[in-house]
Design an enzyme around this catalytic site. Structure first.
Site, mmCIF file in Angstrom:
data_model
loop_
_atom_site.group_PDB
_atom_site.id
_atom_site.type_symbol
_atom_site.label_atom_id
_atom_site.label_comp_id
_atom_site.label_asym_id
_atom_site.label_seq_id
_atom_site.Cartn_x
_atom_site.Cartn_y
_atom_site.Cartn_z
ATOM 1 N N ARG A 142 -14.755 12.509 7.178
ATOM 2 C CA ARG A 142 -13.461 13.148 7.496
ATOM 3 C C ARG A 142 -13.107 14.178 6.441
ATOM 4 O O ARG A 142 -12.592 15.254 6.733
ATOM 5 C CB ARG A 142 -12.355 12.088 7.569
ATOM 6 C CG ARG A 142 -12.400 11.272 8.837
ATOM 7 C CD ARG A 142 -11.477 10.070 8.730
ATOM 8 N NE ARG A 142 -10.096 10.434 8.501
ATOM 9 C CZ ARG A 142 -9.205 9.657 7.892
ATOM 10 N NH1 ARG A 142 -9.550 8.467 7.441
ATOM 11 N NH2 ARG A 142 -7.974 10.054 7.723
ATOM 12 N N ASP A 185 -15.435 2.344 6.678
ATOM 13 C CA ASP A 185 -14.394 3.281 6.234
ATOM 14 C C ASP A 185 -14.934 4.232 5.177
ATOM 15 O O ASP A 185 -14.613 5.418 5.169
ATOM 16 C CB ASP A 185 -13.172 2.535 5.688
ATOM 17 C CG ASP A 185 -12.127 3.519 5.169
ATOM 18 O OD1 ASP A 185 -11.599 4.293 5.990
ATOM 19 O OD2 ASP A 185 -11.881 3.564 3.946
ATOM 20 N N HIS A 202 0.859 -1.194 0.000
ATOM 21 C CA HIS A 202 0.000 0.000 0.000
ATOM 22 C C HIS A 202 0.886 1.232 0.000
ATOM 23 O O HIS A 202 1.848 1.308 0.750
ATOM 24 C CB HIS A 202 -0.914 0.025 1.231
ATOM 25 C CG HIS A 202 -1.772 1.247 1.271
ATOM 26 N ND1 HIS A 202 -2.971 1.327 0.595
ATOM 27 C CD2 HIS A 202 -1.594 2.453 1.858
ATOM 28 C CE1 HIS A 202 -3.495 2.526 0.785
ATOM 29 N NE2 HIS A 202 -2.679 3.225 1.543
ATOM 30 N N LYS A 253 -8.831 -1.715 5.543
ATOM 31 C CA LYS A 253 -9.018 -2.220 4.171
ATOM 32 C C LYS A 253 -8.018 -3.328 3.855
ATOM 33 O O LYS A 253 -8.347 -4.322 3.209
ATOM 34 C CB LYS A 253 -8.887 -1.059 3.175
ATOM 35 C CG LYS A 253 -10.113 -0.153 3.218
ATOM 36 C CD LYS A 253 -9.967 1.072 2.368
ATOM 37 C CE LYS A 253 -9.108 2.112 3.016
ATOM 38 N NZ LYS A 253 -9.253 3.464 2.586
ATOM 39 N N SER A 287 -8.011 3.607 8.855
ATOM 40 C CA SER A 287 -8.622 3.603 7.524
ATOM 41 C C SER A 287 -7.846 2.692 6.565
ATOM 42 O O SER A 287 -8.417 1.822 5.903
ATOM 43 C CB SER A 287 -8.652 5.049 7.003
ATOM 44 O OG SER A 287 -8.973 5.077 5.647
HETATM 45 N N1 URA Z 1 -5.847 6.582 2.399
HETATM 46 C C1 URA Z 1 -6.859 5.967 3.036
HETATM 47 O O1 URA Z 1 -7.362 4.961 2.580
HETATM 48 N N2 URA Z 1 -7.324 6.500 4.176
HETATM 49 C C2 URA Z 1 -6.807 7.615 4.737
HETATM 50 O O2 URA Z 1 -7.248 8.033 5.787
HETATM 51 C C3 URA Z 1 -5.757 8.246 4.066
HETATM 52 C C4 URA Z 1 -5.279 7.702 2.883
#
Ligand code: URA
Length: 459
Positions: A168, A161, A82, A187, A183
């Site tokens: 947010r 999320d 990621h 995932k 967050s």
């Molecule tokens: N990417 C995400 O998936 N969530 C965040 O809070 C910031 C970047």
């Protein structure tokens, strides 16, 4: 549940119990807590922070708000990478097929770009016929069969999320390390991974502008990932300059395919000490992109016990890339996801797909001492290659390629970048702005490391 009293507790800096966090995530996802109260809670978290136990509870509650991918038992480890996002950051595209060829299963659930940072799904949308939305069963089936998939999050994956992130975004609570950690990891944990490598960017075009902030975020994510049973590492990488020489959706797909071709670069220049690779070694190709792809693969090989050392792992990853197998795997993945390979190859053969191409040339000889990723990201977004709001339509063909890299010697009239635009007036205004992204100096700049640090544990 009395959510108001939980907001007040957090506002006063008290610690919430895991069960309280699980409850409010469940209730909010079910629509039983209004947005204004959740926004107040997010702001309290933004100012007061969360303990490690609270972040863990929040992450797991978010992961469990929807489907978690379930894979059959298999000796191939489940792995993913990621990135926190940058300009020209296309690493996921060549990395997924490379990892599949190295014996991993790769359920790469990716996102879209917002603002100046690019998104993997937007890049893939520029491929004729390619489908980025797959139901969970199809994701699992393709991973088992092909070894890799790159697709979006289904509606049923981590819905908490989706709702919290949207809130947010409009409540000034995005830049919070506990909230970003929960967050991103909720995932990734929904992919049921064995190993995860996080590319945490720092620099002018990154979410975290300073290396110290990037390190803080990386440490929080590494600690949580490992605590949740996923072997997690992070690398801190420089995002002051775009990665590779192309930025813009289709142009990045093209560069990714080129990156999958066997390299003519002598490996010794950057293979052995690749974490100490300097921008000045960029040579005439996109060595930095290749380096990062190989580095991510190498870490995952070590993390899963498939290689004993990073040096051996890099060599193995490079040999695999040079074998041509990942390039074939890329085609296999495209076909599995509905792409029209004939149309794709035809498009690939074109020099450009945007109607207008304009070159920016150096006004004097010297060394490139700055190639500003933030400015370049803003130019591409304004050409139509990115989004200002989630609803904005994308022009996949626009962008900038042939970027000159810091440390490179240029002559008067050498190309610093080539702008791909929808029309002449956009191209000319982008060209004028691109000039400001470059600095040419008499002496080469101080070399900077692309991979600045490796965070293998939170200590
Ligand atoms: N990417 C995400 O998936 N969530 C965040 O809070 C910031 C970047």
């Amino acid at each position: 549940m009395n959510f108001l009293s939980l907001i007040e507790s957090k506002r006063e800096g008290k610690t919430l119990a895991p069960a309280q966090i699980q409850n409010f995530v469940r209730e909010f996802t079910a629509g039983k807590i209004p947005d204004y109260q959740m926004a107040a809670m997010l702001m309290a978290i933004y100012f007061r922070g969360l303990t490690t136990a609270e972040i863990t509870a929040l992450t797991l509650a978010m992961r469990d708000s929807g489907d978690v991918l379930k894979f059959p038992r298999d000796k191939r480890p489940l792995a993913d990478k990621h990135s926190t996002g940058g300009i020209g950051d296309k690493v996921s595209l060549p990395l997924a097929p490379l990892l599949a060829c190295l014996g991993f299963r790769v359920p790469m659930i990716s996102g879209r770009g917002l603002g100046i940072t690019g998104g993997t799904l937007d890049k893939l949308d520029s491929i004729p016929g390619f489908k980025t939305l797959q139901p969970a069963e199809k994701i699992v089936e393709q991973v088992q069969k092909v070894g890799c998939v790159i697709c979006g999050q289904t509606d049923r994956m981590v819905p908490a999320d989706k709702k919290i992130y949207a809130l947010r975004d409009v409540s000034g609570t995005v830049p919070s390390i506990p909230l970003i950690t929960a967050s991103i990891l909720s995932k990734k944990l929904a992919e049921s991974l064995d190993a995860l490598v996080l590319d945490v960017k720092f620099g002018c075009a990154a979410f975290m502008q300073t290396r110290a902030d990037a390190r803080k975020l990386a440490k929080a994510m590494v600690a949580l990932g490992n605590e949740c049973g996923v072997n997690t590492r992070a690398i801190l990488t420089d995002m002051n300059t775009p990665l590779g020489r192309a930025a813009g959706n289709w142009l990045e797909v093209k560069e990714s395919v080129a990156c999958l071709a066997p390299s003519v670069l002598p490996a010794s220049r950057w293979q052995i000490k690749s974490s100490q690779f300097c921008r000045q070694d960029a040579s005439s190709t996109f060595a930095d992109l290749r380096l990062l792809v190989l580095d991510c693969a190498a870490h995952l090989l070590v993390q899963t016990g498939k290689a004993r050392s990073l040096v051996a792992a890099r060599k193995r990853a490079e040999d695999c890339l040079n074998s041509g197998a990942p390039r074939k795997k890329w085609d296999e993945m495209l076909v599995a996801q509905g792409a029209n390979l004939g149309a794709f190859n035809k498009k690939l053969a074109l020099d450009h797909t945007a109607p207008v191409v304009v070159e920016l040339k150096a006004e004097k000889p010297g060394f490139v001492s700055r190639c500003d990723a933030r400015l370049i990201g803003e130019i591409i977004r304004d050409l139509g290659g990115g989004r200002l709001t989630k609803e904005s339509a994308i022009n996949y063909d626009v962008g900038i390629d042939r970027l000159a890299k810091p440390g490179e010697a240029v002559r008067k009239n050498s190309i610093l970048g080539r702008i791909h635009a929808a029309d002449q007036s956009q191209a000319q205004s982008a060209c004028a702005r691109l000039q400001a992204a470059f600095e040419i100096s008499a002496m080469p700049p101080r070399a900077t490391r692309l991979v600045a640090e490796i965070i293998a544990s939170s200590r």
